[in-house]
Design a protein around this motif. Structure first.
Motif, PDB file in Angstrom:
ATOM      1  N   PHE A  57       4.309  -4.684   1.413  1.00  9.66           N
ATOM      2  CA  PHE A  57       2.899  -4.977   1.135  1.00  9.66           C
ATOM      3  C   PHE A  57       2.314  -6.002   2.101  1.00  9.66           C
ATOM      4  O   PHE A  57       1.096  -6.044   2.273  1.00  9.66           O
ATOM      5  N   ARG A  58       3.176  -6.801   2.728  1.00  8.47           N
ATOM      6  CA  ARG A  58       2.740  -7.824   3.687  1.00  8.47           C
ATOM      7  C   ARG A  58       1.617  -8.692   3.081  1.00  8.47           C
ATOM      8  O   ARG A  58       1.549  -8.862   1.900  1.00  8.47           O
ATOM      9  N   GLY A  59       0.774  -9.257   3.950  1.00  2.00           N
ATOM     10  CA  GLY A  59      -0.392 -10.026   3.495  1.00  2.00           C
ATOM     11  C   GLY A  59      -0.036 -11.184   2.572  1.00  2.00           C
ATOM     12  O   GLY A  59       0.950 -11.900   2.800  1.00  2.00           O
ATOM     13  N   VAL A  60      -0.813 -11.337   1.535  1.00  2.00           N
ATOM     14  CA  VAL A  60      -0.652 -12.474   0.615  1.00  2.00           C
ATOM     15  C   VAL A  60       0.702 -12.401  -0.100  1.00  2.00           C
ATOM     16  O   VAL A  60       1.379 -13.428  -0.251  1.00  2.00           O
ATOM     17  N   VAL A  61       1.092 -11.191  -0.518  1.00  2.00           N
ATOM     18  CA  VAL A  61       2.378 -11.019  -1.231  1.00  2.00           C
ATOM     19  C   VAL A  61       3.511 -11.532  -0.345  1.00  2.00           C
ATOM     20  O   VAL A  61       4.378 -12.301  -0.785  1.00  2.00           O
ATOM     21  N   ASP A  62       3.479 -11.122   0.921  1.00  2.00           N
ATOM     22  CA  ASP A  62       4.510 -11.513   1.881  1.00  2.00           C
ATOM     23  C   ASP A  62       4.513 -13.036   2.075  1.00  2.00           C
ATOM     24  O   ASP A  62       5.565 -13.669   2.062  1.00  2.00           O
ATOM     25  N   GLU A  63       3.311 -13.589   2.235  1.00  2.22           N
ATOM     26  CA  GLU A  63       3.195 -15.037   2.468  1.00  2.22           C
ATOM     27  C   GLU A  63       3.799 -15.823   1.301  1.00  2.22           C
ATOM     28  O   GLU A  63       4.590 -16.750   1.515  1.00  2.22           O
ATOM     29  N   ILE A  64       3.448 -15.421   0.075  1.00  2.00           N
ATOM     30  CA  ILE A  64       3.935 -16.155  -1.106  1.00  2.00           C
ATOM     31  C   ILE A  64       5.458 -16.048  -1.203  1.00  2.00           C
ATOM     32  O   ILE A  64       6.159 -17.055  -1.332  1.00  2.00           O
ATOM     33  N   ILE A  65       5.967 -14.799  -1.094  1.00  2.00           N
ATOM     34  CA  ILE A  65       7.423 -14.605  -1.228  1.00  2.00           C
ATOM     35  C   ILE A  65       8.165 -15.331  -0.107  1.00  2.00           C
ATOM     36  O   ILE A  65       9.182 -15.990  -0.344  1.00  2.00           O
ATOM     37  N   MET A  66       7.636 -15.246   1.107  1.00  2.00           N
ATOM     38  CA  MET A  66       8.332 -15.891   2.234  1.00  2.00           C
ATOM     39  C   MET A  66       8.347 -17.415   2.115  1.00  2.00           C
ATOM     40  O   MET A  66       9.322 -18.058   2.502  1.00  2.00           O
ATOM     41  N   ARG A  67       7.276 -17.985   1.585  1.00  2.00           N
ATOM     42  CA  ARG A  67       7.268 -19.456   1.419  1.00  2.00           C
ATOM     43  C   ARG A  67       8.304 -19.862   0.374  1.00  2.00           C
ATOM     44  O   ARG A  67       8.989 -20.861   0.521  1.00  2.00           O
ATOM     45  N   ILE A 100      11.021 -18.208  -0.268  1.00  2.00           N
ATOM     46  CA  ILE A 100      12.316 -18.017   0.407  1.00  2.00           C
ATOM     47  C   ILE A 100      12.605 -19.196   1.334  1.00  2.00           C
ATOM     48  O   ILE A 100      13.719 -19.723   1.352  1.00  2.00           O
ATOM     49  N   ASP A 101      11.591 -19.643   2.073  1.00  2.00           N
ATOM     50  CA  ASP A 101      11.776 -20.795   2.978  1.00  2.00           C
ATOM     51  C   ASP A 101      12.247 -22.015   2.200  1.00  2.00           C
ATOM     52  O   ASP A 101      13.147 -22.739   2.638  1.00  2.00           O
ATOM     53  N   SER A 132      15.943 -23.830   2.478  1.00  2.00           N
ATOM     54  CA  SER A 132      15.974 -25.170   3.069  1.00  2.00           C
ATOM     55  C   SER A 132      16.959 -26.092   2.345  1.00  2.00           C
ATOM     56  O   SER A 132      17.349 -27.126   2.863  1.00  2.00           O
ATOM     57  N   PHE A 133      17.370 -25.713   1.110  1.00  2.00           N
ATOM     58  CA  PHE A 133      18.343 -26.544   0.380  1.00  2.00           C
ATOM     59  C   PHE A 133      19.768 -26.153   0.772  1.00  2.00           C
ATOM     60  O   PHE A 133      20.041 -24.968   0.960  1.00  2.00           O
ATOM     61  N   PRO A 134      20.678 -27.127   0.867  1.00  2.00           N
ATOM     62  CA  PRO A 134      22.086 -26.764   1.076  1.00  2.00           C
ATOM     63  C   PRO A 134      22.594 -26.023  -0.163  1.00  2.00           C
ATOM     64  O   PRO A 134      22.456 -26.548  -1.288  1.00  2.00           O
ATOM     65  N   SER A 135      23.146 -24.834   0.030  1.00  2.23           N
ATOM     66  CA  SER A 135      23.427 -23.959  -1.107  1.00  2.23           C
ATOM     67  C   SER A 135      24.401 -24.550  -2.129  1.00  2.23           C
ATOM     68  O   SER A 135      24.161 -24.492  -3.330  1.00  2.23           O
ATOM     69  N   GLN A 136      25.505 -25.109  -1.637  1.00  2.00           N
ATOM     70  CA  GLN A 136      26.515 -25.620  -2.585  1.00  2.00           C
ATOM     71  C   GLN A 136      25.943 -26.742  -3.450  1.00  2.00           C
ATOM     72  O   GLN A 136      26.164 -26.793  -4.658  1.00  2.00           O
ATOM     73  N   ALA A 183      17.592 -15.299  -1.803  1.00  3.39           N
ATOM     74  CA  ALA A 183      16.647 -15.504  -0.693  1.00  3.39           C
ATOM     75  C   ALA A 183      17.197 -14.943   0.631  1.00  3.39           C
ATOM     76  O   ALA A 183      16.444 -14.382   1.423  1.00  3.39           O
ATOM     77  N   TRP A 184      18.520 -15.053   0.824  1.00  3.48           N
ATOM     78  CA  TRP A 184      19.131 -14.499   2.046  1.00  3.48           C
ATOM     79  C   TRP A 184      18.918 -13.000   2.106  1.00  3.48           C
ATOM     80  O   TRP A 184      18.553 -12.451   3.140  1.00  3.48           O
ATOM     81  N   TYR A 185      19.174 -12.367   0.962  1.00  4.86           N
ATOM     82  CA  TYR A 185      19.037 -10.907   0.917  1.00  4.86           C
ATOM     83  C   TYR A 185      17.585 -10.481   1.062  1.00  4.86           C
ATOM     84  O   TYR A 185      17.286  -9.500   1.729  1.00  4.86           O
ATOM     85  N   ALA A 186      16.711 -11.235   0.388  1.00  2.00           N
ATOM     86  CA  ALA A 186      15.286 -10.880   0.453  1.00  2.00           C
ATOM     87  C   ALA A 186      14.809 -10.907   1.903  1.00  2.00           C
ATOM     88  O   ALA A 186      14.076 -10.030   2.354  1.00  2.00           O
ATOM     89  N   ARG A 187      15.288 -11.896   2.649  1.00  2.00           N
ATOM     90  CA  ARG A 187      14.860 -12.012   4.049  1.00  2.00           C
ATOM     91  C   ARG A 187      15.407 -10.845   4.887  1.00  2.00           C
ATOM     92  O   ARG A 187      14.715 -10.280   5.721  1.00  2.00           O
ATOM     93  N   MET A 188      16.666 -10.502   4.620  1.00  2.00           N
ATOM     94  CA  MET A 188      17.274  -9.371   5.346  1.00  2.00           C
ATOM     95  C   MET A 188      16.537  -8.073   5.019  1.00  2.00           C
ATOM     96  O   MET A 188      16.222  -7.282   5.895  1.00  2.00           O
TER      97      MET A 188
END
Lengths: 259, 246
Positions: free
Chosen positions: A99-109, A111-112, A116-120, A147-152
């Motif tokens: 869908f890109r656009g706003v949906v993409d922006e929200i989900i990607m932020r 995910i970012d 950004s947090f250390p996983s363990q 989030a890793w999978y979503a980005r892939m």
């Protein structure tokens, strides 16, 4: 595919190990000679014998039987983690990439922020918030790893959404659900399957790590990580109790990675 | 059938230095065109002139920045790259059924899909033995015929061909052009033919539209090709045709 597999001896051996481990785990009562919970303090630290092929632990329980029963939670919990992670990652990645656009922006932020947090550390924090339980370890793992999978998935979806067969479907007014689930999902599923099989090894390691630290599977349930935890106090006096589950974890992890 | 008025399309420049930069590249500038029912309009221009972008606007795959778009639906499309035009996991049957399913839903009818697939394959000159084949088992020409069958399966009013025959060999090009002519007559279709090849346009189209640098620089009937005024269009014709345009 089978020809290629049979030519690659290493992959074949590793696959046989994984398959055999899974079968032994599923049919554990047939392979285990003793009840994994049966305590026999009089028989603790028994040496390797025909009756106890790997000896007994500090409570006199058969180590081999516990190892065999330990396959179940180790594999099942890592599978659950992977299913949860992939499901959420797939849905979010598909939505963002298609869908890109706003949906993409929200989900990607989101995910970012997640990445950004250390996983363990984050898993520790979530387990601390939700309470010490194996279910919470799985939830924490899923929350951190989706989030890793979503980005892939998003990257792959973006690669495919501009393919002509997708453009044709959109042009003729086909349903979005058809495009997503008949065209896009099968297109990216092979790549996701490869990634998931690699990550199952890490999930096994994670579950075992948290059980070792006392945050995952709790005693007396037989689980390889938890067995390591129990064995650490007798590491010098009865090393088999620690070596056996350690070798099992490493073998399983390496087999999945190599195959 | 198609009426475009003052279409402007721009894309954000890829090499923008600032991540918040708003620098945009104008791809289509004030493009207007009108296509009547039964027309076959050729859109000609060099690479990067905005032909495919205009095609995307007509198909509804791209919203213009400004301008009015009126396209009588249903519209179907045939792309240049036949290898990516079909899902590699779909058989020929699945490929054509996708369009038939959309048609069923649109018209609220129930089709005998097997018969329709056979009929369409026959229409494009392929036998029933192709029905269970996968795209990788077909040649370029065969695959492009499947794409045409799929486009026709929708029973569209308009079919847009985006460089649809450019990647085929000369012999297959002639075969496909003949096929397109037959299909146009049989179903009274309107064609929009995007290409950089004037020969195919003269063979199929009754109107030509020259696109240069995102602008329509000349529109004429096929009979009036030799009397065009625009310099760019003249040069383009001179480079292709044996008899120079005065």
């Amino acid at each position: 595919m089978w020809k290629k597999l049979f030519k690659n001896k290493t992959a074949l051996i590793m696959l046989i190990i994984i398959f055999a481990t899974t079968i032994v785990g599923i049919f554990a009562p047939l392979f285990a000679s003793h009840d994994p919970y049966e305590i026999d303090v009089m028989n603790k630290f028994a040496v390797i014998s025909l009756e106890y092929p790997l000896g007994t632990d500090n409570l006199g329980r058969c180590i081999l039987s516990r190892m065999i029963y330990g396959i179940r939670p180790t594999l099942f919990l890592s599978l659950m983690t992977m299913i949860g992670t992939i499901s959420i990652g797939m849905v979010m990645g598909l939505l963002a990439g298609y869908f890109r656009g706003v949906v993409d922006e929200i989900i990607m932020r989101i995910i970012d922020v997640m990445l950004s947090f250390p996983s363990q550390i984050m898993i520790f924090a979530i387990v601390a918030l939700l309470g010490v339980d194996v279910r919470n370890v799985i939830i924490a793992n899923v929350i951190i790893k989706w989030a890793w999978y979503a980005r892939m998935v998003r990257t792959n979806v973006m690669k495919y959404r501009s393919k002509n067969f997708i453009l044709f479907s959109r042009c003729i007014g086909n349903r979005e659900s058809f495009i997503l689930f008949r065209h896009l999902l099968p297109s990216i599923s092979w790549e996701m399957a490869v990634l998931a099989t690699l990550d199952i090894g890490w999930a096994i390691l994670d579950i075992s790590t948290f059980s070792f630290l006392g945050l995952g599977v709790q005693a007396p349930t037989p689980e390889w990580g938890a067995m390591l935890n129990e064995a650490k106090n007798v590491m010098t006096t009865n090393p088999v109790q620690m070596i056996a589950p350690g070798v099992a974890i490493v073998t399983c992890f390496v087999s999945i990675l190599i195959s | 059938m198609i009426n475009l008025q003052n279409i402007n399309v721009s894309f954000r420049k890829g090499n923008t230095k600032s991540i918040f930069g708003k620098e945009r590249q104008q791809v289509l500038k004030d493009v207007s065109m009108n296509v009547e029912e039964g027309d076959c309009v050729g859109i000609i221009g060099e690479s990067g002139s905005g032909k495919s972008t205009l095609g995307c606007v007509i198909c509804g795959l791209l919203k213009p920045d400004s301008g009015k778009v009126y396209v009588k639906k249903p519209i179907s499309v045939v792309f240049q790259d036949y290898s990516t035009s079909v899902d590699p996991r779909f058989t020929v049957n699945d490929i054509i059924i996708e369009s038939l399913t959309v048609r069923e839903r649109r018209d609220g009818i129930k089709l005998n899909k097997d018969n329709e697939v056979y009929r369409l394959l026959e229409l494009v000159g392929l036998g029933q033995e192709y029905i269970l084949r996968y795209p990788h088992e077909l040649s370029g020409g065969q695959l492009q015929r499947i794409c045409i069958a799929r486009a026709v399966a929708l029973q569209p009013r308009i079919i847009l061909f985006d460089e649809a025959i450019s990647s085929l060999d000369a012999h297959t090009q002639v075969q496909v052009m003949d096929l397109l002519r037959q299909i146009k007559l049989k179903y009274s279709l309107t064609y929009v033919f995007i290409t950089h090849d004037l020969t195919s346009v003269t063979y199929l189209c009754n109107k030509v539209l020259f696109l240069y640098n995102g602008q329509v620089v000349e529109t004429c009937n096929i009979d009036g090709l030799r009397t065009i005024k625009n310099e760019y269009a003249k040069n383009l014709l001179n480079s292709i045709m044996d008899v120079p345009v005065k």
